[in-house]
Enzyme design. Structure first.
Site, short mmCIF file in Angstrom:
data_model
loop_
_atom_site.label_atom_id
_atom_site.label_comp_id
_atom_site.label_asym_id
_atom_site.label_seq_id
_atom_site.Cartn_x
_atom_site.Cartn_y
_atom_site.Cartn_z
N ASP A 501 -22.93 -3.11 -40.52
CA ASP A 501 -22.75 -2.42 -39.24
C ASP A 501 -21.27 -2.24 -38.93
O ASP A 501 -20.85 -1.21 -38.42
CB ASP A 501 -23.44 -3.20 -38.12
CG ASP A 501 -22.96 -4.63 -37.99
OD1 ASP A 501 -22.49 -5.19 -39.00
OD2 ASP A 501 -23.06 -5.21 -36.90
N ASP A 506 -17.73 -10.93 -35.57
CA ASP A 506 -18.57 -11.99 -36.14
C ASP A 506 -19.98 -11.47 -36.40
O ASP A 506 -20.96 -11.97 -35.86
CB ASP A 506 -18.61 -13.18 -35.16
CG ASP A 506 -18.95 -12.73 -33.74
OD1 ASP A 506 -19.11 -11.50 -33.52
OD2 ASP A 506 -19.06 -13.60 -32.86
N GLU A 507 -20.06 -10.45 -37.21
CA GLU A 507 -21.34 -9.85 -37.52
C GLU A 507 -21.32 -9.36 -38.97
O GLU A 507 -21.76 -10.06 -39.85
CB GLU A 507 -21.65 -8.71 -36.53
CG GLU A 507 -23.14 -8.58 -36.30
CD GLU A 507 -23.52 -7.86 -35.01
OE1 GLU A 507 -22.68 -7.69 -34.12
OE2 GLU A 507 -24.69 -7.46 -34.93
N GLU A 778 -18.57 2.50 -32.61
CA GLU A 778 -19.91 2.02 -32.27
C GLU A 778 -20.45 2.74 -31.03
O GLU A 778 -21.62 3.06 -30.95
CB GLU A 778 -19.83 0.52 -31.99
CG GLU A 778 -21.14 -0.13 -31.64
CD GLU A 778 -21.06 -1.64 -31.70
OE1 GLU A 778 -19.94 -2.17 -31.55
OE2 GLU A 778 -22.10 -2.28 -31.90
C1 BGC Z 1 -25.09 -4.05 -34.44
C2 BGC Z 1 -25.72 -2.70 -34.52
C3 BGC Z 1 -27.17 -2.92 -34.68
C4 BGC Z 1 -27.62 -3.51 -33.39
C5 BGC Z 1 -29.08 -3.68 -33.22
C6 BGC Z 1 -25.57 -4.66 -33.18
O1 BGC Z 1 -25.01 -5.87 -32.90
O2 BGC Z 1 -23.74 -4.01 -34.56
O3 BGC Z 1 -25.10 -1.75 -35.20
O4 BGC Z 1 -27.93 -1.88 -35.12
O5 BGC Z 1 -26.95 -4.70 -33.11
O6 BGC Z 1 -29.40 -3.18 -32.07
#
Ligand code: BGC
Length: 923
Positions: A501, A506-507, A778
């Site tokens: 994403d 922190d993802e 985003e």
């Molecule tokens: C991510 C998104 C993802 C979403 C789900 C987020 O934290 O960065 O891109 O699709 O969560 O709703």
């Protein structure tokens, strides 16, 4: 089976024919080129598939292949004389892609050499192609004599955020002898954690963060390297740096997923072949030694790296090193439950570099800021003067606040900070090894302040999975070109072994929804066939027993939860890849996953109306409730639409796979769900009921073909009305955005699509560009020049989803679209508009390069198109007057190399074989 039978029959007949006729003909045609295996692999070693498929491209001057002859042998010598593995004979088929291997079974480490020739439409043969080759990796756990080895770093580890264990990076080594003349040395290697390997002090490869990220509890990928040139006769040494990576690192806010027990480990098997035919294998076992007293003191994906030069161990991976205080390693056997399999796509590498463009020295005396003027993913190379004992602190940011302050809040809990501790005065030259950052700005403090900062102190090393570019798009519109660049950088910033994403906070996870939204655009821009095929394996391995598809893959949440539009990646991506590549393997491999996902949809629906959880039209602008990230479109409507669409795509996949009954079954299901959808969510006027009328609600219904013909027409008008209400702005989030251009295009509303695309005001693609974006964001309003960052902390400036419009830019602005899988038949139909005076795209399709270039000069529209060999194209000419169109210098009415198949609504469509076409039309 039928296909095999046909091939055999053809084979026998053609052998006879060949014997009597054409084999005597002297080959005159140029050979086939670009020989590849499976998803585009060129001469791979350590390959993952013992039954590969073969593809090649024909020389541009060839219009059509009518037959081929493929030979495969275990050595180049045998290939011409006696192909011992497979000889297809002359096969009368036009197929030049993905010919499945049906020769002698191959085993781990086996090599194959192959070449091909083809016949054209006049049955003239080509010369043989150059020889291509492949070598298999270790295909099963039984091939490994090596054991997992490493130090028990859990024992003396420190606790990091939320008390999560941080394993100190370790160094492992072993000396060995090469006592005879060497022919080859292959290193098979992987890790629980991430590693970097060295032989005799030299790095084994430029791969980054190997072995990458898979569902480690089920499968870990191994890499194969030819290290022959790194070895010498006499004493040698092999060594590894090893850190936590994804396996033992904290992931998703504050969780440890796989690394709850044990410590990082390496698995290494070095196989030597001597000239006298004997072999020697050096494996990771209890004879290895390790230490945690090396210079990399700390390494975490989210938090950064600490390097202390005082701990440097000169020559630690050479045989001259004096080993002091190194410990014996722990040894563990391979687990049956975890398959060690060759990596099935290319590792992350440093692909390009970015220089510092500007140095900013804040007045408040805080660190000096280096601006690369491009948001990127990777690490900085630091060539910075330092004083002995000082600590260089390196922070990162995607954008500065308007007052010039360094902004890191959107990294959330990710520290994303590197440190270098100097052991002597002088200029360091260093970059971190086991972390990565998403950034445009680098802030340095702790350097030798007697020196004036210079741009060359900081260079951005851009890292992503090692694929090539396949497509280019440009136009006369600068902002559109910037958008294309932002889309590309969005892909570069998020194709880090898996599709992520975002690369900075922190993802950095394999969010399924984001992936399905971007897949077509990604395929236009880059050769990501193998990348996606590989991640789809991860996705299938992550599917829940009840058919649910997790939010992210690899699944670090393990919460058994699903979301419509996200889990649908399981059907949408295989279908996208198939349509763009014609590779049926992607459907074979994923068909069961698709079916299980459809039945999961069904199991949580009532009377075919979905009750599935959904992230909705994520981050839709102007949501009724500002705090709601999930948009205003009814979740039930979204879920039901995706349920129908998933059934529809599964039915199409069944058809390709020759599963007639299943095709019917899923087609019926699709229609049943579509009927339920229509009566539940649409009134007789084609208006949304039982939910809010949003652009996305209409887009889903229209793009997924869920309404009767009469309601479709009416719903189209409501959609137009909704867009008009928004002053021709989009109002779509993650799910609606990719559908907007497709639907407007199908409605013939390309002018409107241009208007939306070229809007400068929020929400629009150009809005972010006007605020300085160099990647996709985003949110439509992640940042503004005046107010800085959107106060929401979930706010990445490198999120590719909205880049999905790139598909339309290629397909319609430039005009290149597949009509049959893999571009066997191509639509070349640019739609000029939006005041553009030119546009062009090239795309390296499976059959060769497709090109479409147009420009408007005065009253004339010039269009040049290239149709690759072994394909045909429908070329659209914007005119209704055959007399006024010139093709390749002559009037269209005299055009022989193709035929007019339609002249309707101001568009003349001609069907043409491969070749170059130059068209002039009076406007
Ligand atoms: C991510 C998104 C993802 C979403 C789900 C987020 O934290 O960065 O891109 O699709 O969560 O709703």
């Amino acid at each position: 089976m039928k296909l095999i039978h046909d091939i055999r029959t053809t084979f026998t007949i053609s052998l006879l024919g060949c014997f009597l006729l054409s084999c005597r003909t002297e080959p005159t045609l140029k050979p086939a080129q670009d020989l590849t295996l499976n998803e585009g692999f060129v001469n791979p070693i350590g390959f993952y598939d013992a039954t590969p498929s073969f593809s090649w491209k024909l020389p541009q001057e060839i219009q059509k292949q009518t037959a081929y002859h493929l030979v495969v042998a275990s050595s180049p010598e045998l290939l011409s004389e006696d192909p011992d593995l497979w000889d297809t004979g002359k096969v009368r088929l036009g197929q030049s892609l993905y010919i499945s291997y049906k020769g002698k079974p191959l085993l781990s480490r086996d090599k194959m050499y192959w070449k091909v020739r083809f016949w054209n439409a006049e049955d003239q043969p080509s010369t043989w192609s150059e020889i291509a080759q492949m070598e298999l990796g270790l295909l099963q756990n039984e091939d490994w004599q090596a054991k997992w080895i490493g130090l028990d770093t859990r024992k003396d580890s420190i606790k990091g955020k939320s008390n999560i264990i941080i394993h100190t990076p370790q160094y492992l080594r072993k000396e060995f002898e090469v006592n005879k003349q060497l022919v080859s040395a292959k290193l098979y290697v992987t890790a629980k954690g991430v590693f970097k390997g060295f032989i005799n002090g030299k790095t084994i490869s430029e791969d980054v963060m190997s072995p990458g990220w898979t569902p480690y509890q089920k499968r870990i990928e191994s890499l194969t390297y030819d290290v022959t040139d790194l070895l010498k006769e006499g004493d040698n040494a092999i060594g590894f740096q090893l850190a936590s990576g994804w396996h033992f690192g904290r992931l998703l806010w504050n969780k440890l997923i796989w690394g709850q027990n044990g410590s990082p480990k390496v698995l290494s098997q070095l196989e030597l072949l001597y000239k006298d035919g004997t072999k020697k294998t050096i494996v990771s076992d209890d004879s290895w030694q390790g230490t945690t007293r090396g210079p990399i003191r700390f390494a975490e994906i989210y938090d950064g790296e600490i390097y202390d030069a005082n701990f440097q161990m000169q020559g630690w991976a050479t045989s001259d090193f004096e080993v002091k205080e190194w410990s014996k390693v722990e040894v563990a056997p391979l687990e049956n439950a975890i398959s060690i399999r060759p990596k099935r796509h290319h590792s992350v590498r440093q692909k390009t570099t970015l220089d510092t463009k500007e140095i900013i020295t804040p007045k408040d005396g805080s660190g000096v800021i280096f601006n690369l003027k491009q948001n990127m993913l990777g690490v900085p190379r630091l060539r910075v003067p330092m004083k002995k004992g000082d600590t260089l602190k390196v922070r990162f940011s995607e954008m500065l606040d308007p007052d010039g302050s360094f902004y890191t809040d959107n990294y959330r809990s990710a520290e994303s900070t590197d440190y270098y501790i100097a052991a002597e005065d002088g200029r360091i030259d260093w970059h971190p090894t086991f972390t990565f950052h998403g950034f445009q700005y680098v802030e340095l403090s702790g350097f030798d302040t007697s020196k004036t900062p210079k741009k060359e102190w900081v260079t951005g090393l851009v890292q992503y999975s090692d694929f090539d570019k396949t497509g280019y798009f440009s136009s006369s519109h600068d902002k559109l070109n910037q958008l294309q660049s932002n889309i590309n950088w969005g892909l570069r910033g998020n194709f880090f072994d898996i599709p992520t994403d975002c690369p900075q906070r922190d993802e950095r996870l394999g969010w399924t929804g984001d992936a399905q939204v971007i897949s077509p655009t990604s395929i236009f821009n880059n050769n990501v066939h193998a990348f996606w095929a590989s991640w789809l394996q991860t996705l299938r391995e992550s599917q829940y027993v009840d058919g649910g598809i997790p939010f992210v893959a690899p699944d670090v949440l393990e919460n058994n939860k699903v979301s419509s539009g996200w889990g649908d990646a399981a059907v949408i991506i295989p279908w996208d890849i198939y349509t763009r590549t014609a590779d049926t393997t992607v459907l074979y491999e994923n068909y069961e996953m698709m079916k299980k996902w459809v039945s999961h949809h069904q199991s949580i629906s009532e009377n075919y109306i979905s009750q599935m959880n959904s992230f909705g039209d994520w981050l839709q602008p102007f949501q009724a409730k500002e705090s709601n990230k999930r948009g205003d479109t009814s979740k039930k409507l979204i879920g039901t639409a995706f349920f129908a669409h998933a059934a529809h795509l599964t039915s199409k996949a069944a058809e390709v796979l020759g599963l007639k009954e299943e095709k019917e079954e899923y087609q019926k299901l699709y229609q049943t769900v579509a009927n339920a959808f229509e009566s539940e969510f649409f009134d007789n006027e084609g208006k949304i009921k039982n939910g809010k009328a949003t652009q996305t609600a209409y887009l889903l219904a229209l793009h997924f073909d869920l309404l009767s013909d009469t309601l479709t027409k009416k719903a189209e008008q409501h959609l137009l009305h909704k867009i008009e209400e928004a002053d021709n702005h989009l109002r779509t989030g993650f799910l609606g955005t990719p559908l907007l251009p497709r639907v407007l295009d199908a409605m013939g509303e390309t002018d409107l699509m241009y208007q939306i695309l070229l809007k400068e005001t929020y929400p629009s693609w150009f809005y972010s560009i006007n605020q300085g974006a160099t990647t996709m964001w985003e949110r439509w309003n992640s940042y503004s020049r005046l107010e800085g960052y959107n106060p929401e902390s979930m706010n990445s400036l490198n999120h590719y989803a909205y880049g999905a419009v790139g598909e339309w830019m290629y397909e319609r602005i430039a005009g290149i679209k597949p009509l049959e899988p893999g571009y066997k038949k191509i639509q070349i139909a640019p739609v000029p508009g939006g005041g553009l005076t030119s546009a062009e795209a090239t795309y390296d399709s499976p059959y060769g390069e497709i090109k479409s270039t147009w420009k408007i000069e005065g009253d004339t529209f010039y269009h040049d198109a290239t149709v690759p060999p072994n394909t045909t194209a429908l070329l659209s000419i914007i005119s209704d007057n055959v007399q006024s169109v010139i093709v390749n210098g002559a009037s269209l009415k005299d055009f022989k190399n193709g035929q007019v198949i339609e002249n309707e609504d101001g568009i003349i469509t001609i069907e043409v074989p491969s070749g170059n076409y130059s068209i002039q039309t009076l406007r």
